[in-house]
Write a protein that holds these residues in place. Structure first.
Motif, PDB file in Angstrom:
ATOM      1  N   PHE A  25       3.435  43.326 -13.099  1.00 32.06           N
ATOM      2  CA  PHE A  25       4.482  43.853 -13.970  1.00 32.06           C
ATOM      3  C   PHE A  25       4.336  45.367 -14.127  1.00 32.06           C
ATOM      4  N   PHE A  26       3.138  45.811 -14.458  1.00 33.38           N
ATOM      5  CA  PHE A  26       2.950  47.249 -14.649  1.00 33.38           C
ATOM      6  C   PHE A  26       3.136  48.019 -13.352  1.00 33.38           C
ATOM      7  N   ALA A  27       2.735  47.449 -12.228  1.00 30.68           N
ATOM      8  CA  ALA A  27       2.949  48.118 -10.943  1.00 30.68           C
ATOM      9  C   ALA A  27       4.444  48.239 -10.643  1.00 30.68           C
ATOM     10  N   ALA A  28       5.192  47.159 -10.812  1.00 35.28           N
ATOM     11  CA  ALA A  28       6.638  47.201 -10.554  1.00 35.28           C
ATOM     12  C   ALA A  28       7.319  48.202 -11.473  1.00 35.28           C
ATOM     13  N   TYR A  29       6.928  48.201 -12.736  1.00 37.53           N
ATOM     14  CA  TYR A  29       7.540  49.112 -13.702  1.00 37.53           C
ATOM     15  C   TYR A  29       7.187  50.565 -13.389  1.00 37.53           C
ATOM     16  N   LEU A  30       5.911  50.826 -13.118  1.00 34.90           N
ATOM     17  CA  LEU A  30       5.486  52.206 -12.862  1.00 34.90           C
ATOM     18  C   LEU A  30       6.065  52.764 -11.562  1.00 34.90           C
ATOM     19  N   PHE A  31       6.135  51.948 -10.523  1.00 36.74           N
ATOM     20  CA  PHE A  31       6.745  52.431  -9.282  1.00 36.74           C
ATOM     21  C   PHE A  31       8.224  52.748  -9.494  1.00 36.74           C
ATOM     22  N   ALA A  32       8.912  51.940 -10.302  1.00 35.27           N
ATOM     23  CA  ALA A  32      10.312  52.243 -10.618  1.00 35.27           C
ATOM     24  C   ALA A  32      10.396  53.520 -11.456  1.00 35.27           C
ATOM     25  N   LEU A  33       9.452  53.701 -12.356  1.00 36.20           N
ATOM     26  CA  LEU A  33       9.423  54.897 -13.191  1.00 36.20           C
ATOM     27  C   LEU A  33       9.274  56.159 -12.341  1.00 36.20           C
ATOM     28  N   PHE A  34       8.465  56.074 -11.294  1.00 34.54           N
ATOM     29  CA  PHE A  34       8.250  57.217 -10.406  1.00 34.54           C
ATOM     30  C   PHE A  34       9.205  57.220  -9.214  1.00 34.54           C
ATOM     31  N   PHE A  43       6.871  44.659  -5.424  1.00 36.54           N
ATOM     32  CA  PHE A  43       6.045  44.155  -6.526  1.00 36.54           C
ATOM     33  C   PHE A  43       6.856  43.240  -7.447  1.00 36.54           C
ATOM     34  N   HIS A  44       8.120  43.581  -7.652  1.00 29.50           N
ATOM     35  CA  HIS A  44       8.989  42.778  -8.506  1.00 29.50           C
ATOM     36  C   HIS A  44       9.199  41.383  -7.915  1.00 29.50           C
ATOM     37  N   MET A  45       9.389  41.293  -6.621  1.00 37.76           N
ATOM     38  CA  MET A  45       9.577  39.986  -5.985  1.00 37.76           C
ATOM     39  C   MET A  45       8.294  39.139  -6.051  1.00 37.76           C
ATOM     40  N   ILE A  46       7.150  39.772  -5.846  1.00 35.85           N
ATOM     41  CA  ILE A  46       5.883  39.043  -5.968  1.00 35.85           C
ATOM     42  C   ILE A  46       5.677  38.601  -7.410  1.00 35.85           C
ATOM     43  N   LEU A  47       6.053  39.463  -8.359  1.00 41.82           N
ATOM     44  CA  LEU A  47       5.970  39.118  -9.780  1.00 41.82           C
ATOM     45  C   LEU A  47       6.806  37.884 -10.079  1.00 41.82           C
ATOM     46  N   ARG A  48       7.979  37.794  -9.486  1.00 36.38           N
ATOM     47  CA  ARG A  48       8.837  36.631  -9.701  1.00 36.38           C
ATOM     48  C   ARG A  48       8.182  35.349  -9.190  1.00 36.38           C
ATOM     49  N   THR A  98      14.519  52.154 -21.325  1.00 35.18           N
ATOM     50  CA  THR A  98      13.812  50.870 -21.361  1.00 35.18           C
ATOM     51  C   THR A  98      12.919  50.702 -22.574  1.00 35.18           C
ATOM     52  N   ILE A  99      13.055  51.555 -23.562  1.00 34.83           N
ATOM     53  CA  ILE A  99      12.127  51.531 -24.698  1.00 34.83           C
ATOM     54  C   ILE A  99      12.155  50.190 -25.421  1.00 34.83           C
ATOM     55  N   ILE A 100      13.329  49.705 -25.768  1.00 41.85           N
ATOM     56  CA  ILE A 100      13.418  48.467 -26.554  1.00 41.85           C
ATOM     57  C   ILE A 100      12.941  47.247 -25.752  1.00 41.85           C
ATOM     58  N   PRO A 101      13.456  46.995 -24.535  1.00 38.74           N
ATOM     59  CA  PRO A 101      12.954  45.803 -23.825  1.00 38.74           C
ATOM     60  C   PRO A 101      11.470  45.890 -23.490  1.00 38.74           C
ATOM     61  N   LEU A 102      10.971  47.078 -23.200  1.00 40.23           N
ATOM     62  CA  LEU A 102       9.550  47.229 -22.908  1.00 40.23           C
ATOM     63  C   LEU A 102       8.710  46.974 -24.159  1.00 40.23           C
ATOM     64  N   PHE A 103       9.163  47.452 -25.314  1.00 39.10           N
ATOM     65  CA  PHE A 103       8.458  47.231 -26.572  1.00 39.10           C
ATOM     66  C   PHE A 103       8.428  45.738 -26.911  1.00 39.10           C
ATOM     67  N   VAL A 104       9.587  45.084 -26.817  1.00 37.53           N
ATOM     68  CA  VAL A 104       9.660  43.650 -27.132  1.00 37.53           C
ATOM     69  C   VAL A 104       8.797  42.846 -26.158  1.00 37.53           C
ATOM     70  N   ALA A 105       8.851  43.177 -24.870  1.00 41.87           N
ATOM     71  CA  ALA A 105       8.033  42.479 -23.874  1.00 41.87           C
ATOM     72  C   ALA A 105       6.546  42.653 -24.172  1.00 41.87           C
ATOM     73  N   THR A 106       6.150  43.853 -24.555  1.00 39.20           N
ATOM     74  CA  THR A 106       4.736  44.111 -24.871  1.00 39.20           C
ATOM     75  C   THR A 106       4.288  43.299 -26.075  1.00 39.20           C
ATOM     76  N   ILE A 107       5.105  43.272 -27.123  1.00 38.72           N
ATOM     77  CA  ILE A 107       4.769  42.476 -28.315  1.00 38.72           C
ATOM     78  C   ILE A 107       4.667  40.995 -27.952  1.00 38.72           C
ATOM     79  N   LEU A 108       5.614  40.514 -27.161  1.00 40.35           N
ATOM     80  CA  LEU A 108       5.582  39.103 -26.764  1.00 40.35           C
ATOM     81  C   LEU A 108       4.380  38.787 -25.876  1.00 40.35           C
ATOM     82  N   VAL A 109       3.990  39.707 -24.999  1.00 39.98           N
ATOM     83  CA  VAL A 109       2.785  39.493 -24.181  1.00 39.98           C
ATOM     84  C   VAL A 109       1.574  39.316 -25.096  1.00 39.98           C
TER      85      VAL A 109
END
Length: 122
Positions: A25-34, A43-48, A98-109
């Motif tokens: 998850f963090f790899a897919a997110y960070l690569f998209a961020l950069f 990474f997203h497909m492997i995550l799925r 992505t602040i709100i979905p990332l925050f909610v996902a982190t809390i749920l994790v």
């Protein structure tokens, strides 16, 4: 194969997938961020794939345990967590906020992880 052994397999695969799941998850997110979108998509497909592994093993454990409400609630929260992770990655790949979905996902994790390790009980 007896039911006890099958439950052990589900449990081991479920627990073992958590670390890989978080890293992917963090790899897919960070690569998209950069803006490395092709790498992020890989990474997203492997995550799925790991979503499927975790969902199947989790459902298998819930069935084996006889649908206790605690684990059913944990499963619902986990599916919600996956949804917010998908939204966060998708929005990041499209260049949206992505602040709100990332925050909610982190809390749920954190909540799902603490429920799984027995730190949260009810």
């Amino acid at each position: 194969m007896d039911m006890k052994r099958l439950a052990e397999i589900f449990s081991a695969s479920h627990e073992g997938a958590w670390f890989i799941f978080a890293v992917l998850f963090f790899a897919a997110y960070l690569f998209a961020l950069f803006r490395k979108y092709k790498v992020s998509k890989v990474f997203h497909m492997i995550l799925r794939l790991f979503y499927v592994i975790m969902l199947v093993s989790g459902i298998g454990m819930i069935i084996h345990l006889g649908f206790p409400y605690f684990f059913v609630i944990k499963g619902i929260l986990a599916v919600t967590m996956i949804g917010f992770m998908e939204v966060a990655i998708g929005k990041q790949q499209r260049g949206e906020r992505t602040i709100i979905p990332l925050f909610v996902a982190t809390i749920l994790v954190i909540v799902v992880m603490f429920m799984g390790t027995g730190q949260i009980r009810f």
